[in-house]
Design a protein around this motif. Structure first.
Motif, PDB file in Angstrom:
ATOM      1  N   SER A 100      34.057  38.274  29.266  1.00 46.38           N
ATOM      2  CA  SER A 100      35.187  39.133  29.635  1.00 46.38           C
ATOM      3  C   SER A 100      34.701  40.519  30.051  1.00 46.38           C
ATOM      4  CB  SER A 100      36.164  39.259  28.454  1.00 46.38           C
ATOM      5  OG  SER A 100      36.778  38.021  28.177  1.00 46.38           O
ATOM      6  N   ALA A 101      33.752  41.063  29.291  1.00 49.01           N
ATOM      7  CA  ALA A 101      33.245  42.407  29.598  1.00 49.01           C
ATOM      8  C   ALA A 101      32.554  42.444  30.953  1.00 49.01           C
ATOM      9  CB  ALA A 101      32.289  42.867  28.503  1.00 49.01           C
ATOM     10  N   ALA A 102      31.925  41.329  31.350  1.00 43.07           N
ATOM     11  CA  ALA A 102      31.190  41.308  32.615  1.00 43.07           C
ATOM     12  C   ALA A 102      32.103  41.510  33.819  1.00 43.07           C
ATOM     13  CB  ALA A 102      30.419  39.994  32.743  1.00 43.07           C
ATOM     14  N   VAL A 103      33.350  41.041  33.730  1.00 44.44           N
ATOM     15  CA  VAL A 103      34.267  41.149  34.876  1.00 44.44           C
ATOM     16  C   VAL A 103      35.293  42.267  34.703  1.00 44.44           C
ATOM     17  CG1 VAL A 103      33.994  38.737  35.524  1.00 44.44           C
ATOM     18  CG2 VAL A 103      35.798  39.372  33.922  1.00 44.44           C
ATOM     19  N   THR A 104      35.318  42.900  33.547  1.00 44.48           N
ATOM     20  CA  THR A 104      36.311  43.957  33.305  1.00 44.48           C
ATOM     21  C   THR A 104      36.229  45.090  34.335  1.00 44.48           C
ATOM     22  OG1 THR A 104      36.631  43.488  30.960  1.00 44.48           O
ATOM     23  CG2 THR A 104      37.000  45.755  31.662  1.00 44.48           C
ATOM     24  N   PRO A 105      35.035  45.586  34.700  1.00 42.60           N
ATOM     25  CA  PRO A 105      34.996  46.661  35.704  1.00 42.60           C
ATOM     26  C   PRO A 105      35.626  46.266  37.033  1.00 42.60           C
ATOM     27  CG  PRO A 105      32.890  46.506  34.565  1.00 42.60           C
ATOM     28  CD  PRO A 105      33.682  45.298  34.165  1.00 42.60           C
ATOM     29  N   ARG A 221      47.201  37.111  37.779  1.00 40.50           N
ATOM     30  CA  ARG A 221      47.348  37.005  39.243  1.00 40.50           C
ATOM     31  C   ARG A 221      46.316  37.888  39.955  1.00 40.50           C
ATOM     32  NH1 ARG A 221      52.519  35.789  41.435  1.00 40.50           N
ATOM     33  NH2 ARG A 221      51.533  36.156  43.466  1.00 40.50           N
ATOM     34  N   TRP A 222      46.143  39.102  39.474  1.00 46.91           N
ATOM     35  CA  TRP A 222      45.207  40.038  40.108  1.00 46.91           C
ATOM     36  C   TRP A 222      43.771  39.551  39.937  1.00 46.91           C
ATOM     37  CZ3 TRP A 222      44.156  43.174  43.692  1.00 46.91           C
ATOM     38  CH2 TRP A 222      43.172  44.155  43.587  1.00 46.91           C
ATOM     39  N   ARG A 223      43.449  39.055  38.761  1.00 43.49           N
ATOM     40  CA  ARG A 223      42.099  38.550  38.495  1.00 43.49           C
ATOM     41  C   ARG A 223      41.737  37.430  39.453  1.00 43.49           C
ATOM     42  NH1 ARG A 223      41.538  34.352  34.536  1.00 43.49           N
ATOM     43  NH2 ARG A 223      39.353  33.911  34.051  1.00 43.49           N
ATOM     44  N   ARG A 224      42.707  36.575  39.763  1.00 41.12           N
ATOM     45  CA  ARG A 224      42.449  35.447  40.649  1.00 41.12           C
ATOM     46  C   ARG A 224      42.281  35.876  42.103  1.00 41.12           C
ATOM     47  NH1 ARG A 224      46.907  31.817  40.398  1.00 41.12           N
ATOM     48  NH2 ARG A 224      45.615  30.406  41.625  1.00 41.12           N
ATOM     49  N   VAL A 225      42.633  37.108  42.413  1.00 44.03           N
ATOM     50  CA  VAL A 225      42.372  37.657  43.745  1.00 44.03           C
ATOM     51  C   VAL A 225      41.066  38.438  43.738  1.00 44.03           C
ATOM     52  CG1 VAL A 225      43.128  39.372  45.438  1.00 44.03           C
ATOM     53  CG2 VAL A 225      44.770  37.726  44.521  1.00 44.03           C
ATOM     54  N   VAL A 226      40.940  39.388  42.830  1.00 44.75           N
ATOM     55  CA  VAL A 226      39.848  40.360  42.910  1.00 44.75           C
ATOM     56  C   VAL A 226      38.491  39.736  42.589  1.00 44.75           C
ATOM     57  CG1 VAL A 226      39.897  41.253  40.517  1.00 44.75           C
ATOM     58  CG2 VAL A 226      39.313  42.787  42.411  1.00 44.75           C
ATOM     59  N   LEU A 227      38.457  38.664  41.797  1.00 47.91           N
ATOM     60  CA  LEU A 227      37.173  38.043  41.461  1.00 47.91           C
ATOM     61  C   LEU A 227      36.742  36.990  42.477  1.00 47.91           C
ATOM     62  CD1 LEU A 227      37.401  37.637  37.577  1.00 47.91           C
ATOM     63  CD2 LEU A 227      36.448  39.525  38.919  1.00 47.91           C
ATOM     64  N   ARG A 228      37.539  36.787  43.498  1.00 51.14           N
ATOM     65  CA  ARG A 228      37.207  35.775  44.507  1.00 51.14           C
ATOM     66  C   ARG A 228      36.583  36.374  45.767  1.00 51.14           C
ATOM     67  NH1 ARG A 228      42.610  32.668  45.399  1.00 51.14           N
ATOM     68  NH2 ARG A 228      41.420  31.727  47.117  1.00 51.14           N
ATOM     69  N   HIS A 229      36.291  37.667  45.748  1.00 53.84           N
ATOM     70  CA  HIS A 229      35.629  38.276  46.891  1.00 53.84           C
ATOM     71  C   HIS A 229      34.657  39.343  46.396  1.00 53.84           C
ATOM     72  CE1 HIS A 229      37.800  42.138  46.712  1.00 53.84           C
ATOM     73  NE2 HIS A 229      38.850  41.420  46.369  1.00 53.84           N
ATOM     74  N   PRO A 230      33.645  39.688  47.179  1.00 54.45           N
ATOM     75  CA  PRO A 230      32.706  40.731  46.768  1.00 54.45           C
ATOM     76  C   PRO A 230      33.400  42.094  46.722  1.00 54.45           C
ATOM     77  CG  PRO A 230      31.840  39.423  48.602  1.00 54.45           C
ATOM     78  CD  PRO A 230      33.282  39.088  48.469  1.00 54.45           C
ATOM     79  N   ASP A 231      32.872  42.970  45.891  1.00 60.65           N
ATOM     80  CA  ASP A 231      33.412  44.334  45.786  1.00 60.65           C
ATOM     81  C   ASP A 231      32.802  45.170  46.896  1.00 60.65           C
ATOM     82  OD1 ASP A 231      34.888  46.401  44.777  1.00 60.65           O
ATOM     83  OD2 ASP A 231      33.515  46.872  43.145  1.00 60.65           O
ATOM     84  N   LEU A 232      33.540  45.328  47.985  1.00 66.42           N
ATOM     85  CA  LEU A 232      33.013  45.953  49.188  1.00 66.42           C
ATOM     86  C   LEU A 232      33.949  47.050  49.687  1.00 66.42           C
ATOM     87  CD1 LEU A 232      31.918  42.687  51.012  1.00 66.42           C
ATOM     88  CD2 LEU A 232      30.392  44.431  50.075  1.00 66.42           C
ATOM     89  N   PRO A 233      33.407  48.052  50.382  1.00 67.26           N
ATOM     90  CA  PRO A 233      34.247  49.135  50.913  1.00 67.26           C
ATOM     91  C   PRO A 233      35.133  48.669  52.063  1.00 67.26           C
ATOM     92  CG  PRO A 233      31.983  49.421  51.608  1.00 67.26           C
ATOM     93  CD  PRO A 233      31.983  48.279  50.635  1.00 67.26           C
ATOM     94  N   ALA A 234      36.024  49.565  52.474  1.00 74.29           N
ATOM     95  CA  ALA A 234      37.066  49.203  53.439  1.00 74.29           C
ATOM     96  C   ALA A 234      36.518  48.713  54.770  1.00 74.29           C
ATOM     97  CB  ALA A 234      37.987  50.402  53.663  1.00 74.29           C
ATOM     98  N   GLY A 235      35.325  49.159  55.164  1.00 71.47           N
ATOM     99  CA  GLY A 235      34.757  48.738  56.440  1.00 71.47           C
ATOM    100  C   GLY A 235      34.475  47.253  56.524  1.00 71.47           C
ATOM    101  N   PHE A 236      34.451  46.565  55.378  1.00 74.84           N
ATOM    102  CA  PHE A 236      34.216  45.121  55.348  1.00 74.84           C
ATOM    103  C   PHE A 236      35.523  44.331  55.323  1.00 74.84           C
ATOM    104  CE2 PHE A 236      30.219  46.812  54.006  1.00 74.84           C
ATOM    105  CZ  PHE A 236      29.254  45.874  54.311  1.00 74.84           C
TER     106      PHE A 236
END
Length: 270
Positions: A100-105, A221-236
């Motif tokens: 859980s802690a690994a994905v919390t950020p 619901r949010w977790r199932r969106v945000v963990l399915r893509h890389p954490d990238l800036p808006a240009g991506f």
């Protein structure tokens, strides 16, 4: 005519649960993981079986399904259960807390990543592929194609069989944006945005269990969106990506639903 407080609250609560619920893709064990990650991630945090039932059953999940999911999570090493008198209590194992802690950020980050120190890694077709595959397991790397990865941060010093080059600026083509943010993910994110936009501000008083239900649904619901893509800036991001609008709506609503005290979760609705 006077209407009791619980009857005043129920129409808003029921409508909001229905708005946030996603029964077509409802894995009960995953809902419970979201619940513990949000409400009881800390060491020593415990939730009673009665509280779990109060929080989860308004989502249309039956107690029998909760018991089956808890059994699976115990078998997988996520959760431990114990008896406290006649009641059962449940809590995350050390493994569950670490996962859980690994994905919390990622889940609770209020803004997208904005890295500026990029580098490219290129493998020889064949011999360097295993090394590159290992690198792509790290959170700050993105696959460009079978032999190329893009990462941010310092270049690792243990990749002798890969070509590495620092880059000062990146042009992201539409084909890479589509690969990083596929159509189904964009659709799920847009649907979450539309659902969140339909929710009016919460009433001034909800029970702790009702707050737990709503927070669990939002985070799940949010977790199932945000963990399915890389954490990238808006240009991506593709032009139709609704992720940052969703992020603002998620935290705008969570801020109106502060974390309940665990001891209060067994309290009945007034």
């Amino acid at each position: 005519m006077f209407i009791p407080m619980n009857e005043q609250l129920n129409p808003w609560f029921d409508a909001t649960v229905q708005q946030l619920n996603d029964p077509q893709n409802q894995r009960v064990w995953s809902v419970i993981v979201s619940l513990f990650g949000d409400l009881a991630q800390e060491k020593g945090a415990r939730i009673s079986g009665g509280a779990l039932t109060r929080i989860i059953t308004p989502m249309g999940i039956k107690p029998e399904a909760i018991r089956v999911a808890l059994h699976r999570l115990r078998k997988d090493g996520w959760i431990e259960s114990a008896r406290a008198g006649r009641a059962s209590i449940h809590y995350l194992t050390e493994y569950g807390r670490n996962q859980s802690a690994a994905v919390t950020p990622r889940i609770y980050g209020r803004s997208a990543a904005a890295p500026g120190d990029w580098h490219v890694l290129i493998a020889e077709d064949g011999s360097g592929q295993t090394t590159l595959d290992d690198v792509l397991l790290l959170p700050n790397y993105v696959s460009v194609n079978r032999t190329t990865a893009l990462g941010h941060g310092p270049i690792p010093h243990t990749l002798d069989d890969l070509m590495a080059a620092e880059v000062s600026s990146i042009a992201v083509p539409s084909w890479l944006k589509a690969r990083l943010f596929p159509l189904q993910l964009c659709k799920a994110c847009k649907e979450l945005q539309q659902d969140l936009e339909q929710i009016t501000p919460p009433p001034s008083r909800l029970s702790p269990a009702q707050t737990g239900t709503l927070r669990t649904l939002i985070v799940h619901r949010w977790r199932r969106v945000v963990l399915r893509h890389p954490d990238l800036p808006a240009g991506f991001h593709p032009a139709d990506w609704a992720g940052e609008t969703c992020r603002a709506l998620v935290f705008g609503l969570l801020d109106q639903l502060p974390l309940p005290e665990l001891a209060a979760l067994d309290a009945p609705i007034d």
